[in-house]
Design a protein around this motif. Structure first.
Motif, PDB file in Angstrom:
ATOM      1  N   ILE A  67      37.533  58.066  30.547  1.00  0.00           N
ATOM      2  CA  ILE A  67      36.633  57.484  29.534  1.00  0.00           C
ATOM      3  C   ILE A  67      37.403  57.251  28.236  1.00  0.00           C
ATOM      4  CG2 ILE A  67      34.618  57.947  28.076  1.00  0.00           C
ATOM      5  CD1 ILE A  67      33.386  59.383  30.531  1.00  0.00           C
ATOM      6  N   ASP A  68      38.242  58.212  27.858  1.00  0.00           N
ATOM      7  CA  ASP A  68      39.059  58.045  26.646  1.00  0.00           C
ATOM      8  C   ASP A  68      40.022  56.864  26.785  1.00  0.00           C
ATOM      9  OD1 ASP A  68      37.833  60.183  25.410  1.00  0.00           O
ATOM     10  OD2 ASP A  68      39.387  61.633  25.994  1.00  0.00           O
ATOM     11  N   ILE A  70      39.616  54.172  28.616  1.00  0.00           N
ATOM     12  CA  ILE A  70      38.825  52.933  28.540  1.00  0.00           C
ATOM     13  C   ILE A  70      38.421  52.654  27.096  1.00  0.00           C
ATOM     14  CG2 ILE A  70      36.650  51.849  29.253  1.00  0.00           C
ATOM     15  CD1 ILE A  70      36.873  53.566  31.854  1.00  0.00           C
ATOM     16  N   ASP A  71      37.996  53.688  26.376  1.00  0.00           N
ATOM     17  CA  ASP A  71      37.594  53.538  24.978  1.00  0.00           C
ATOM     18  C   ASP A  71      38.776  53.040  24.139  1.00  0.00           C
ATOM     19  OD1 ASP A  71      35.967  53.644  22.732  1.00  0.00           O
ATOM     20  OD2 ASP A  71      36.310  55.785  22.396  1.00  0.00           O
ATOM     21  N   GLY A  84      34.831  46.990  29.943  1.00  0.00           N
ATOM     22  CA  GLY A  84      34.802  48.409  29.585  1.00  0.00           C
ATOM     23  C   GLY A  84      33.521  49.082  30.039  1.00  0.00           C
ATOM     24  N   HIS A  85      32.389  48.374  29.891  1.00  0.00           N
ATOM     25  CA  HIS A  85      31.123  48.934  30.357  1.00  0.00           C
ATOM     26  C   HIS A  85      31.103  49.061  31.887  1.00  0.00           C
ATOM     27  CE1 HIS A  85      29.633  48.013  26.269  1.00  0.00           C
ATOM     28  NE2 HIS A  85      28.909  49.093  26.496  1.00  0.00           N
ATOM     29  N   LEU A  88      33.211  52.133  32.570  1.00  0.00           N
ATOM     30  CA  LEU A  88      32.473  53.358  32.232  1.00  0.00           C
ATOM     31  C   LEU A  88      31.435  53.681  33.296  1.00  0.00           C
ATOM     32  CD1 LEU A  88      31.731  53.180  28.390  1.00  0.00           C
ATOM     33  CD2 LEU A  88      33.346  54.661  29.584  1.00  0.00           C
ATOM     34  N   PHE A 142      30.601  49.546  21.754  1.00  0.00           N
ATOM     35  CA  PHE A 142      31.216  50.246  22.876  1.00  0.00           C
ATOM     36  C   PHE A 142      31.458  51.721  22.583  1.00  0.00           C
ATOM     37  CE2 PHE A 142      34.605  51.643  25.633  1.00  0.00           C
ATOM     38  CZ  PHE A 142      34.121  51.230  26.854  1.00  0.00           C
ATOM     39  N   SER A 143      31.755  52.061  21.337  1.00  0.00           N
ATOM     40  CA  SER A 143      32.023  53.470  21.024  1.00  0.00           C
ATOM     41  C   SER A 143      30.790  54.333  21.288  1.00  0.00           C
ATOM     42  CB  SER A 143      32.510  53.626  19.586  1.00  0.00           C
ATOM     43  OG  SER A 143      31.528  53.128  18.695  1.00  0.00           O
ATOM     44  N   SER A 145      28.549  53.669  23.616  1.00  0.00           N
ATOM     45  CA  SER A 145      28.458  53.755  25.074  1.00  0.00           C
ATOM     46  C   SER A 145      29.437  54.794  25.615  1.00  0.00           C
ATOM     47  CB  SER A 145      28.751  52.399  25.708  1.00  0.00           C
ATOM     48  OG  SER A 145      27.801  51.451  25.318  1.00  0.00           O
ATOM     49  N   ALA A 146      30.640  54.800  25.069  1.00  0.00           N
ATOM     50  CA  ALA A 146      31.635  55.772  25.511  1.00  0.00           C
ATOM     51  C   ALA A 146      31.180  57.195  25.163  1.00  0.00           C
ATOM     52  CB  ALA A 146      32.988  55.468  24.879  1.00  0.00           C
ATOM     53  N   ARG A 150      30.491  60.234  27.740  1.00  0.00           N
ATOM     54  CA  ARG A 150      31.092  61.566  27.565  1.00  0.00           C
ATOM     55  C   ARG A 150      30.014  62.649  27.597  1.00  0.00           C
ATOM     56  NH1 ARG A 150      33.881  58.844  23.429  1.00  0.00           N
ATOM     57  NH2 ARG A 150      35.993  58.362  24.072  1.00  0.00           N
TER      58      ARG A 150
END
Length: 157
Positions: A67-68, A70-71, A84-85, A88, A142-143, A145-146, A150
Motif C-alpha cells: 500500500i505504501d 502504491i501511495d 492506484g485504486h 489498492l 488518493f491519500s 483511499s490509501a 491501511r
C-alpha cells in the motif's frame, strides 16, 4: 390316438423393455444425485482461513508495504490514481482472502455487503467510482483511499 407331442419354442422377449427399465433406473439415480447436490448447504467461506499469528503479521506487513509503494507511486506521478485504486483494491482483497479464507478477490460489492465484513464492503464501494468512473480520479483524493486501505489491513484481527 397316438399323436406326436407338440414342441413349443420358448417365447422371444423383446430387449426393449429391459433397456427401457435400465434407462429409467439410471435416470432416477441421476435425479437423486442432482437433488442432493443442489440442496446441500454451501461450505462456510469464512471459517477455514485462520492463520497463525506470525503468518498474519507477515501478511499484514507485506500488504501495508505494498500500500505504501502504491501511495508513493501515485503521489510521485508514476502511476495514475485510477490504477492506484485498482491496485489498492487488489491488495486489500488479496489480504482479506489470505487472512480469512473469504473469497474476497472475486466477490462483488453486494456479495461483500452480504457475507463480508462491513468495513471491507464500505472500502470497496468507495473505490468503485474512482476505479470505474467516467472521469479520472484525482491524485489528491488518493491519500485518503490509501489511509482507508491501511486501516482495514492494519485493523484486521
Amino acid at each position: 390316438m397316438d399323436a406326436d407331442p407338440i414342441y413349443l419354442a420358448p417365447a422371444d422377449y423383446s430387449v426393449t423393455w429391459p433397456v427401457l427399465g435400465g434407462f429409467i433406473i439410471f435416470g432416477l439415480i441421476l435425479w437423486a444425485v442432482a437433488i442432493w447436490l443442489l440442496t446441500r448447504r454451501p461450505d462456510p467461506e469464512d471459517g477455514h482461513g485462520s492463520l497463525p499469528p506470525a503468518a498474519l503479521l507477515k501478511l499484514r506487513r507485506d500488504a501495508l508495504r505494498r500500500i505504501d509503494e502504491i501511495d508513493t507511486a501515485v503521489r510521485g506521478d508514476k502511476m495514475p490514481a485510477r490504477r492506484g485504486h485498482h491496485e489498492l483494491s487488489k491488495v486489500v482483497r488479496g489480504f482479506v482472502s489470505k487472512a480469512s479464507g473469504l473469497k474476497a478477490e472475486t466477490m462483488t460489492a453486494s456479495d461483500l455487503r452480504e457475507r463480508g465484513p462491513a468495513h471491507l464492503a464500505t472500502l470497496i464501494e468507495e473505490f468503485y467510482p474512482r476505479q470505474f468512473g467516467a472521469t479520472e480520479a484525482d491524485a489528491s483524493s488518493f491519500s485518503g483511499s490509501a489511509a482507508a486501505a491501511r486501516d482495514v489491513v492494519g485493523g484486521w484481527s
